[in-house]
Design an enzyme around this catalytic site. Structure first.
Site, PDB file in Angstrom:
ATOM      1  N   ASP A  44       7.997  21.246 -26.656  1.00  0.00           N
ATOM      2  CA  ASP A  44       7.934  19.928 -26.039  1.00  0.00           C
ATOM      3  C   ASP A  44       8.958  19.941 -24.915  1.00  0.00           C
ATOM      4  O   ASP A  44       9.610  20.959 -24.688  1.00  0.00           O
ATOM      5  CB  ASP A  44       8.258  18.828 -27.076  1.00  0.00           C
ATOM      6  CG  ASP A  44       7.701  17.470 -26.653  1.00  0.00           C
ATOM      7  OD1 ASP A  44       7.637  17.224 -25.438  1.00  0.00           O
ATOM      8  OD2 ASP A  44       7.322  16.688 -27.527  1.00  0.00           O
TER       9      ASP A  44
ATOM     10  N   GLU B 158      11.697  13.134  -0.465  1.00  0.00           N
ATOM     11  CA  GLU B 158      10.646  12.508  -1.270  1.00  0.00           C
ATOM     12  C   GLU B 158       9.248  12.961  -0.834  1.00  0.00           C
ATOM     13  O   GLU B 158       8.399  13.242  -1.674  1.00  0.00           O
ATOM     14  CB  GLU B 158      10.776  10.986  -1.161  1.00  0.00           C
ATOM     15  CG  GLU B 158       9.583  10.183  -1.645  1.00  0.00           C
ATOM     16  CD  GLU B 158       9.374  10.244  -3.142  1.00  0.00           C
ATOM     17  OE1 GLU B 158      10.344  10.574  -3.849  1.00  0.00           O
ATOM     18  OE2 GLU B 158       8.251   9.994  -3.600  1.00  0.00           O
TER      19      GLU B 158
ATOM     20  N   HIS C 274       0.843  -1.189   0.000  1.00  0.00           N
ATOM     21  CA  HIS C 274       0.000   0.000   0.000  1.00  0.00           C
ATOM     22  C   HIS C 274       0.883   1.245   0.000  1.00  0.00           C
ATOM     23  O   HIS C 274       0.696   2.153  -0.811  1.00  0.00           O
ATOM     24  CB  HIS C 274      -0.921  -0.007   1.223  1.00  0.00           C
ATOM     25  CG  HIS C 274      -1.643   1.282   1.460  1.00  0.00           C
ATOM     26  ND1 HIS C 274      -2.657   1.722   0.650  1.00  0.00           N
ATOM     27  CD2 HIS C 274      -1.465   2.252   2.384  1.00  0.00           C
ATOM     28  CE1 HIS C 274      -3.085   2.889   1.084  1.00  0.00           C
ATOM     29  NE2 HIS C 274      -2.378   3.242   2.141  1.00  0.00           N
TER      30      HIS C 274
ATOM     31  N   TRP D  45       7.254   0.080   3.723  1.00  0.00           N
ATOM     32  CA  TRP D  45       7.825   0.758   2.545  1.00  0.00           C
ATOM     33  C   TRP D  45       9.218   1.265   2.820  1.00  0.00           C
ATOM     34  O   TRP D  45       9.981   1.535   1.906  1.00  0.00           O
ATOM     35  CB  TRP D  45       6.909   1.889   2.045  1.00  0.00           C
ATOM     36  CG  TRP D  45       7.080   3.207   2.736  1.00  0.00           C
ATOM     37  CD1 TRP D  45       6.675   3.518   3.988  1.00  0.00           C
ATOM     38  CD2 TRP D  45       7.692   4.391   2.208  1.00  0.00           C
ATOM     39  NE1 TRP D  45       6.999   4.823   4.277  1.00  0.00           N
ATOM     40  CE2 TRP D  45       7.620   5.386   3.203  1.00  0.00           C
ATOM     41  CE3 TRP D  45       8.280   4.717   0.985  1.00  0.00           C
ATOM     42  CZ2 TRP D  45       8.120   6.668   3.030  1.00  0.00           C
ATOM     43  CZ3 TRP D  45       8.786   5.999   0.827  1.00  0.00           C
ATOM     44  CH2 TRP D  45       8.703   6.963   1.834  1.00  0.00           C
TER      45      TRP D  45
ATOM     46  N   HIS E  50      12.944  11.723   3.138  1.00  0.00           N
ATOM     47  CA  HIS E  50      12.296  12.952   3.550  1.00  0.00           C
ATOM     48  C   HIS E  50      12.123  13.945   2.414  1.00  0.00           C
ATOM     49  O   HIS E  50      11.025  14.445   2.209  1.00  0.00           O
ATOM     50  CB  HIS E  50      12.913  13.593   4.781  1.00  0.00           C
ATOM     51  CG  HIS E  50      11.906  14.489   5.408  1.00  0.00           C
ATOM     52  ND1 HIS E  50      10.929  14.020   6.238  1.00  0.00           N
ATOM     53  CD2 HIS E  50      11.623  15.789   5.198  1.00  0.00           C
ATOM     54  CE1 HIS E  50      10.115  14.995   6.535  1.00  0.00           C
ATOM     55  NE2 HIS E  50      10.508  16.087   5.932  1.00  0.00           N
TER      56      HIS E  50
ATOM     57  N   THR F 160       6.431  26.962   5.151  1.00  0.00           N
ATOM     58  CA  THR F 160       5.089  26.442   4.895  1.00  0.00           C
ATOM     59  C   THR F 160       4.043  27.427   5.396  1.00  0.00           C
ATOM     60  O   THR F 160       3.036  27.689   4.723  1.00  0.00           O
ATOM     61  CB  THR F 160       4.914  25.078   5.589  1.00  0.00           C
ATOM     62  OG1 THR F 160       6.127  24.359   5.444  1.00  0.00           O
ATOM     63  CG2 THR F 160       3.792  24.299   4.972  1.00  0.00           C
TER      64      THR F 160
ATOM     65  N   LYS G 203       3.582  30.249   3.080  1.00  0.00           N
ATOM     66  CA  LYS G 203       2.757  29.903   1.923  1.00  0.00           C
ATOM     67  C   LYS G 203       1.273  29.941   2.285  1.00  0.00           C
ATOM     68  O   LYS G 203       0.461  30.491   1.556  1.00  0.00           O
ATOM     69  CB  LYS G 203       3.123  28.517   1.387  1.00  0.00           C
ATOM     70  CG  LYS G 203       4.539  28.441   0.894  1.00  0.00           C
ATOM     71  CD  LYS G 203       4.816  27.163   0.151  1.00  0.00           C
ATOM     72  CE  LYS G 203       4.170  27.180  -1.203  1.00  0.00           C
ATOM     73  NZ  LYS G 203       4.826  28.096  -2.122  1.00  0.00           N
TER      74      LYS G 203
ATOM     75  N   TYR H 115       8.460  15.722   0.470  1.00  0.00           N
ATOM     76  CA  TYR H 115       8.265  17.092  -0.023  1.00  0.00           C
ATOM     77  C   TYR H 115       8.106  17.098  -1.530  1.00  0.00           C
ATOM     78  O   TYR H 115       7.427  17.962  -2.087  1.00  0.00           O
ATOM     79  CB  TYR H 115       9.424  17.993   0.404  1.00  0.00           C
ATOM     80  CG  TYR H 115       9.449  18.249   1.891  1.00  0.00           C
ATOM     81  CD1 TYR H 115       8.264  18.395   2.599  1.00  0.00           C
ATOM     82  CD2 TYR H 115      10.640  18.338   2.587  1.00  0.00           C
ATOM     83  CE1 TYR H 115       8.273  18.603   3.956  1.00  0.00           C
ATOM     84  CE2 TYR H 115      10.649  18.556   3.950  1.00  0.00           C
ATOM     85  CZ  TYR H 115       9.462  18.682   4.629  1.00  0.00           C
ATOM     86  OH  TYR H 115       9.476  18.890   5.974  1.00  0.00           O
TER      87      TYR H 115
ATOM     88  N   SER I 156      13.857   5.702 -13.485  1.00  0.00           N
ATOM     89  CA  SER I 156      12.826   6.516 -14.123  1.00  0.00           C
ATOM     90  C   SER I 156      12.833   7.937 -13.570  1.00  0.00           C
ATOM     91  O   SER I 156      12.812   8.916 -14.319  1.00  0.00           O
ATOM     92  CB  SER I 156      11.477   5.850 -13.905  1.00  0.00           C
ATOM     93  OG  SER I 156      10.456   6.772 -14.048  1.00  0.00           O
ATOM     94  N   SER I 157      12.900   8.065 -12.244  1.00  0.00           N
ATOM     95  CA  SER I 157      12.882   9.393 -11.640  1.00  0.00           C
ATOM     96  C   SER I 157      14.107  10.195 -12.036  1.00  0.00           C
ATOM     97  O   SER I 157      14.029  11.409 -12.216  1.00  0.00           O
ATOM     98  CB  SER I 157      12.847   9.288 -10.122  1.00  0.00           C
ATOM     99  OG  SER I 157      11.641   8.730  -9.722  1.00  0.00           O
TER     100      SER I 157
ATOM    101  N   ARG J 169       0.797   1.215  14.845  1.00  0.00           N
ATOM    102  CA  ARG J 169       0.655   0.981  13.415  1.00  0.00           C
ATOM    103  C   ARG J 169       1.424  -0.288  13.039  1.00  0.00           C
ATOM    104  O   ARG J 169       2.250  -0.781  13.793  1.00  0.00           O
ATOM    105  CB  ARG J 169       1.167   2.182  12.624  1.00  0.00           C
ATOM    106  CG  ARG J 169       2.669   2.329  12.627  1.00  0.00           C
ATOM    107  CD  ARG J 169       3.131   3.650  12.059  1.00  0.00           C
ATOM    108  NE  ARG J 169       3.342   3.595  10.615  1.00  0.00           N
ATOM    109  CZ  ARG J 169       4.386   4.173  10.000  1.00  0.00           C
ATOM    110  NH1 ARG J 169       5.291   4.842  10.687  1.00  0.00           N
ATOM    111  NH2 ARG J 169       4.514   4.110   8.689  1.00  0.00           N
TER     112      ARG J 169
ATOM    113  N   HIS K 136      14.631  13.151  11.878  1.00  0.00           N
ATOM    114  CA  HIS K 136      13.477  13.010  12.762  1.00  0.00           C
ATOM    115  C   HIS K 136      12.720  11.707  12.528  1.00  0.00           C
ATOM    116  O   HIS K 136      11.851  11.358  13.307  1.00  0.00           O
ATOM    117  CB  HIS K 136      12.543  14.220  12.640  1.00  0.00           C
ATOM    118  CG  HIS K 136      11.913  14.393  11.300  1.00  0.00           C
ATOM    119  ND1 HIS K 136      11.951  15.573  10.619  1.00  0.00           N
ATOM    120  CD2 HIS K 136      11.244  13.545  10.513  1.00  0.00           C
ATOM    121  CE1 HIS K 136      11.325  15.428   9.478  1.00  0.00           C
ATOM    122  NE2 HIS K 136      10.894  14.219   9.389  1.00  0.00           N
ATOM    123  N   HIS K 137      13.066  10.997  11.450  1.00  0.00           N
ATOM    124  CA  HIS K 137      12.451   9.683  11.264  1.00  0.00           C
ATOM    125  C   HIS K 137      13.148   8.636  12.106  1.00  0.00           C
ATOM    126  O   HIS K 137      12.684   7.514  12.204  1.00  0.00           O
ATOM    127  CB  HIS K 137      12.535   9.256   9.797  1.00  0.00           C
ATOM    128  CG  HIS K 137      11.717  10.112   8.889  1.00  0.00           C
ATOM    129  ND1 HIS K 137      10.391   9.891   8.663  1.00  0.00           N
ATOM    130  CD2 HIS K 137      12.042  11.201   8.173  1.00  0.00           C
ATOM    131  CE1 HIS K 137       9.928  10.792   7.824  1.00  0.00           C
ATOM    132  NE2 HIS K 137      10.909  11.609   7.517  1.00  0.00           N
TER     133      HIS K 137
ATOM    134  N   SER L  92      -1.467  27.218  -5.702  1.00  0.00           N
ATOM    135  CA  SER L  92      -1.180  28.622  -6.019  1.00  0.00           C
ATOM    136  C   SER L  92      -1.861  29.025  -7.307  1.00  0.00           C
ATOM    137  O   SER L  92      -2.454  30.110  -7.402  1.00  0.00           O
ATOM    138  CB  SER L  92       0.327  28.831  -6.155  1.00  0.00           C
ATOM    139  OG  SER L  92       0.975  28.360  -5.011  1.00  0.00           O
TER     140      SER L  92
END
Lengths: 339, 773
Positions: free
Chosen positions: B309, B459, B280, B344, B457, B532, B535, B461, B373-374, B654, B506-507, B472
């Site tokens: 293009d 990722e 998931h 994950w 991390h 943030t 924004k 964002y 790919s990325s 969890r 922090h993870h 926006s």
């Protein structure tokens, strides 16, 4: 897009090689996948070969106005390559500085004969032990540096406008061919160093601790599954036999004098060190291999007169990549071979 | 031409089929079939009716946890009582535990027993079976083997050899329905969705031109889609793939919710649950969110900056086609029943241990392809945005969506190689036996955590920043004014981009990493709130100064502002180390990241769908269905995730496949209300899941009989609104690029100090060529 699919299957095939549980039937799939990758590349190249004219879009946005778009993208690609090798180096540094080296473990006497100790054995320790052992790596370094030069020469002649097309074709082919040969030399010497080793003539043996063969890393037992690595460096009996013995200010010497350590040969688990060495230099090797495939195509294209001053930039783009590979080797070499 | 396309198509479908089938055959650790199907494969290969197996001692209905003595025996066949060897047996049971009762029988596992060497000499054996403690339809499968054990033991005592099979069923005390295997449910659902996708595809083709509905026309049409390099078509492919996997990930989430609806449920086993939450997470992040973002990026970035293009169209197509195959690899494990079960994050050393499922290797391989790919996508977008802006468009005149894509790709590009290398190391560990994360060889599992979160991390964002860009755009258009504080928006996004690289610690607060680093990342994480917050206030001020038009996309945007702010505030609990230690691995975390990822990214991209769909398809969406989707979706979404905060504070962990409630004070159990809340969450989850089909129906409806969209239905003013809907190919004429003159210019149209400096550093090709001549 066949290119894409080819590469998918390639990685898919990689999945089938279950390492220790070798499944012979899967080897066929690996080759099939490689064939599909080559097929995709061929299609890609055929499109490139038949594409005449030199449509090279120029950038319109500041600050790159007027610069070839593809050049910018190659530089950006190299940025990510930089991160790839940075990650590998951070792994190396973590283990190099985080795990005690085998030499200091041996000298500290914190080991018992017959029980494996975990320690870090840099490949450089084996390789830098003799001038001849280091020779393949040293020759490789020069080969790569010279190949960087030849690729620039190829670009220079391809770009020269006041040159007859036939002469240009000959020169460009020659220089690109030389680059290819040097790159293949690089990989061959690497294979010799890793797997084959080489003999030395009699008269040179005295400079190699009296040994007439240079053993490959494979033969030295420097392997990713070496959980009971033994080497004569870490054998008190061998050291005593070969004159120079154990240094007197080591703790091991003191312990043996006092009779608290019986000496013998230390057994080490060096799987982490070997993994780091083979994967980092191997990643660089894969980059060289990719370069060789590209070079072969470019040499072929050059020999058919495919390069004119208008489209010579593609040699430049390859050159950027090739210089990067060269530069990485210049950093890998001291860290993994000398130090 | 047609023949060629047909052939290409056939080859491709054959390849895809081969890829789907072959891994599921090979990667199953015990082969395709278990012993219970194939029987005694050591002897004859076909069953023989001459041998009559029998089981005695089984009740019709069992009592819970009772032990029964069973006698298995056989008659007939070549067996001869006067010879030494007479036969053997193998008994498998679906539930409960089998155990040998004497030395003639041995146990393979709790489900399987067989005869021993000594047991060869008889034709009946005694075993004990302990019935399960819950209600199951229990099935026994017995294989017996009758041999002519030639008295002298010639031919290994087995010349003449026949075997047969017997199944027996025992009912539980309470009648239960035959239960479905969750794998079967999942696979069926995925296959059904894929078939639906194929039918939709055929139907779309039919609708485009009903007269030419033949294979002859279909082959080139589909081949065109498969080999396209046009940024709009690739964008659509991304979009379809993203929505498809959003559905697949959603199905898995629903199965997780069925499992958690009541305490002590056994719909999924612990093992299956592990795979479901792993896939998931992976599916939603890498196969749903990222393709959706890339879909819009592909579509809109060239249109917004006035480029014909992307810079490297072929590379763009390749970075898309790496994804579906990567996805197949990721899922191969599940299809064969042993998918990745690592979460994950794939923490070492479990991910390289032999106890982790075989599917993990494929999962890692698939992710390596997604990394490739990325990387290609990153090269493409960075180049495109850097070099292909239309004349007159400086850095600070780019639309904010383009800015957000630039920053997201920059972050991704700089961080994903670390993940890729980590994955390759894990892959090599698992495949060729290197020892990067093998603790017994001195490997350091924390190194993986560092490499993973250094990527992980940024990722998160990467998936949220493009949503900022969408919001926006939508807010400015809907409020009918320019965005408030354009520059501060850009700097805020860039600030998030920079800070994202130094907060990842922090993870890992509970991992035992250096306390200094913990403290530093605590401060930097808190710092993220500043850009943030800037924004959020800019968006509020934009609405305050404008006059808002309430369209569906505006509603989703307002929904985003609410949910994302809530998610952001709950996020502020985690950088505080003491708080984090308490909330770590609880449902509070789950609630937080779903609030920012679903309430942020997904809501943002729903807004994007309603906003840009008319531009992409040329058809207007139905506003009424859109509002219905928003109302149902927004309410059920909050009902789904808000109670999870409370569950988390109560201590519901969890990644646990079940939980227990109690009225008493007890360790590890939740208060009795937790059961009710979980059921409430599961019901809301189903409503939220099905509410999304309103949007799909809306899209299909509008594609069939929607109104034609004008070039600029909402009154937007960036470049994409100046072309027709849908735009032509190439999107802009390369020899006559649009010029940005007064697109609500935010700053004077002059290069800034930095740009001037760069301009001086860059020597253009033309200038050097002039110098040569």
């Amino acid at each position: 897009m066949s290119v894409g699919i080819g590469i998918f299957l390639f990685s898919l095939a990689g999945v089938y090689e279950w390492g220790e549980m070798v499944d012979a039937s899967s080897i066929g799939i690996v080759f099939a996948a490689l064939a599909i990758v080559m097929f995709g590349l061929t299609i890609f190249w055929r499109q490139d070969m038949s594409f005449d004219g030199a449509y090279e879009p120029k950038a319109t946005g500041t600050p790159f106005r007027g610069i070839d778009i593809r050049k910018v993208s190659v530089w950006i690609f190299l940025m990510s390559e930089m991160m790839v090798f940075t990650s590998l180096f951070s792994t190396y540094m973590r283990y190099r500085f985080g795990i005690e080296s085998c030499e200091s473990v041996f000298e500290s006497g914190q080991w018992v004969e017959g029980t494996s100790v975990t320690c870090f054995e840099p490949a450089g320790h084996l390789i830098a032990s003799s001038w001849f052992h280091i020779a393949p790596g040293a020759i490789n370094t020069f080969a790569l540096i010279v190949s960087s030069f030849t690729v620039v020469q190829a670009l220079r002649y391809a770009k020269k406008v006041d040159l007859d097309h036939k002469v240009r074709t000959k020169l460009v082919t020659r220089y690109l061919g030389a680059t290819t040969v040097l790159a293949i030399l690089f990989l061959s010497l690497k294979m010799i160093e890793w797997f084959i080793g080489f003999p030395l003539p009699e008269f040179l043996a005295e400079y190699n601790h009296g040994d007439t063969t240079i053993k490959s890393l494979y033969a030295e037992g420097y392997l990713i599954n070496a959980d009971s690595y033994q080497h004569h460096y870490y054998d008190t009996a061998y050291l005593a036999d070969h004159g120079h013995g154990l240094s007197h200010d080591t703790e091991l010497y003191a312990m043996m004098e006092a009779g608290t350590h019986s000496g013998g040969q230390m057994m080490a688990n060096i799987r982490v060190s070997a993994s780091t060495f083979y994967v980092t230099t191997g990643t660089h090797g894969v980059h060289v291999l990719g370069g060789i495939i590209g070079l072969m195509y470019m040499t072929f294209k050059a020999s058919r007169g495919g390069y004119t001053p208008e489209n010579a930039v593609s040699i430049e783009y390859f050159g950027l990549y090739w210089h990067f590979v060269d530069l990485v080797w210049v950093i890998v070499f001291p860290f993994f071979y000398l130090y | 031409m047609n023949k060629k396309s047909t052939r290409t198509l056939l080859v491709m479908s054959a390849l895809v089929m081969a890829m789907v089938i072959s891994p599921s055959v090979v990667s199953y650790p015990t082969g395709i079939q278990g012993v219970k199907d194939s029987g005694c494969n050591c002897h004859g290969a076909v069953t023989s009716s001459e041998v009559v197996p029998s089981i005695s001692g089984l009740p019709d209905q069992y009592n819970y946890s009772e032990t029964y003595e069973i006698v298995v025996s056989f008659l007939g066949g070549p067996s001869d009582p006067s010879n030494a060897n007479q036969g053997g047996f193998h008994l498998w049971v679906s539930d409960g535990e089998l155990a040998p009762s004497d030395a003639t029988v041995q146990s393979y596992s709790v489900n399987e027993v067989s005869h021993t060497e000594a047991g060869n000499d008889q034709t009946s054996w005694t075993v004990t079976w302990t019935s399960p403690s819950n209600d199951r339809n229990v099935e026994f499968i017995l294989h017996t083997n009758s041999v002519n054990g030639n008295a002298d033991g010639a031919n290994g005592g087995s010349s003449g050899d026949m075997w047969n099979r017997l199944t027996a069923k025992v009912s539980p005390p309470v009648l239960v329905l035959e239960e479905a295997d969750p794998y079967v449910v999942l696979t069926t659902l995925i296959v059904v969705s894929a078939i639906l996708l194929v039918f939709t595809l055929a139907y779309v083709f039919y609708r485009t031109n009903p007269e030419s509905f033949t294979w002859e026309f279909f082959a080139p049409w589909i081949a065109d889609w498969l080999t396209t390099t046009d940024h709009k078509k690739v964008g659509t492919l991304y979009f379809v793939a993203g929505l498809f996997f959003l559905g697949v990930g959603g199905i898995m989430a629903m199965m997780i919710r069925i499992q958690l609806a009541v305490p002590g449920n056994d719909f999924l086993t612990q093992d299956q649950y592990n795979q479901f939450f792993t896939l998931h997470g992976t599916t939603m992040i890498f196969l749903a969110a990222m393709p959706l973002i890339n879909g819009f990026a592909n579509w809109m970035v060239p249109l917004q900056i006035g480029a014909p293009d992307l810079a490297l169209p072929r590379l763009n197509a390749m970075s898309f086609w790496l994804q579906p195959v990567g996805a197949l690899l990721i899922f191969t494990g599940v299809f064969s029943g042993s998918g990745a079960d690592t979460g994950w994050t794939g923490y070492a050393p479990y991910v390289v241990s032999e106890t982790a499922h075989m599917g993990t290797t494929m999962w890692v391989a698939g992710q390596i392809m997604l990394v490739a790919s990325s990387t290609l996508t990153g090269i493409n977008f960075l180049t495109t945005i850097a070099v292909m802006r239309a004349p007159g468009m400086g850095w600070l005149q780019m639309p904010l969506f383009t800015w957000s894509i630039l920053i997201a790709n920059l972050m991704l590009f700089l961080s994903i190689p670390a993940f890729g290398i980590g994955l390759i190391q894990v892959y090599l560990d698992r495949v060729i036996g290197t020892a990067f994360y093998d603790v017994s060889a001195g490997g350091d599992p924390l190194l993986w955590s560092h490499l993973f979160w250094y990527f992980g991390h940024p990722e998160v964002y990467v998936v949220i920043v493009p949503a900022f860009g969408v919001i926006s755009e939508v807010i400015a258009t809907s409020a009918r004014r320019s965005i408030f504080g354009y520059r501060s928006m850009v700097y805020a996004m860039a600030g998030i981009g920079v800070v994202s690289f130094i907060v990842y610690g922090h993870h890992m607060f509970t991992s035992g990493m250096s306390p200094t680093l913990r403290f530093v990342t605590m401060l930097t994480t808190m710092l993220v709130a500043v850009p943030t917050g800037i924004k959020i206030f800019n968006w509020l001020k934009t609405m305050h100064g404008g006059s808002l038009v309430y369209r569906t996309h505006t509603l989703w945007t307002l929904g985003f502002l609410v949910t994302f702010t809530l998610g952001g505030i709950s996020g502020m609990f985690f950088p505080s180390i003491a708080m984090d230690l308490h909330l770590h691995e609880s449902y509070f975390v789950v609630a937080h990241f779903h609030y920012v990822l679903v309430g942020g990214t997904v809501f943002g991209f729903y807004a994007a769908i309603y906003y840009w769909f008319p531009k992409m398809s040329g058809k207007m969406l139905d506003e009424k269905l859109g509002v219905l989707h928003f109302l149902v979706g927004f309410i059920s979404y909050n009902a789904l995730f808000w109670p999870m905060h409370r569950l988390g504070v109560w201590g519901m962990a969890r990644r646990h496949h079940t939980y227990f409630v109690t009225t008493e004070e007890a360790m590890g159990a939740l208060p009795i209300e937790a059961a009710g809340w979980n059921m409430f969450i599961s019901v809301s989850a189903f409503i939220f899941f099905f509410s999304n089909f309103i949007m799909v129906a809306n899209m299909i409806k509008s594609l069939i009989r929607g109104q034609d969209a004008p070039a600029d239905p909402w009154g937007g003013w960036s470049f994409e609104w100046m072309t027709t809907s849908p735009p032509p190919t190439p999107s802009f004429d390369p020899h006559n690029l649009p010029v940005l003159t007064d697109a609500n210019e935010h700053v004077a149209n002059e290069p800034g100090t930095l740009s001037k400096l760069f301009n001086r550093l860059m020597v253009s090709e033309e200038e050097t060529e002039e110098a040569v001549h």
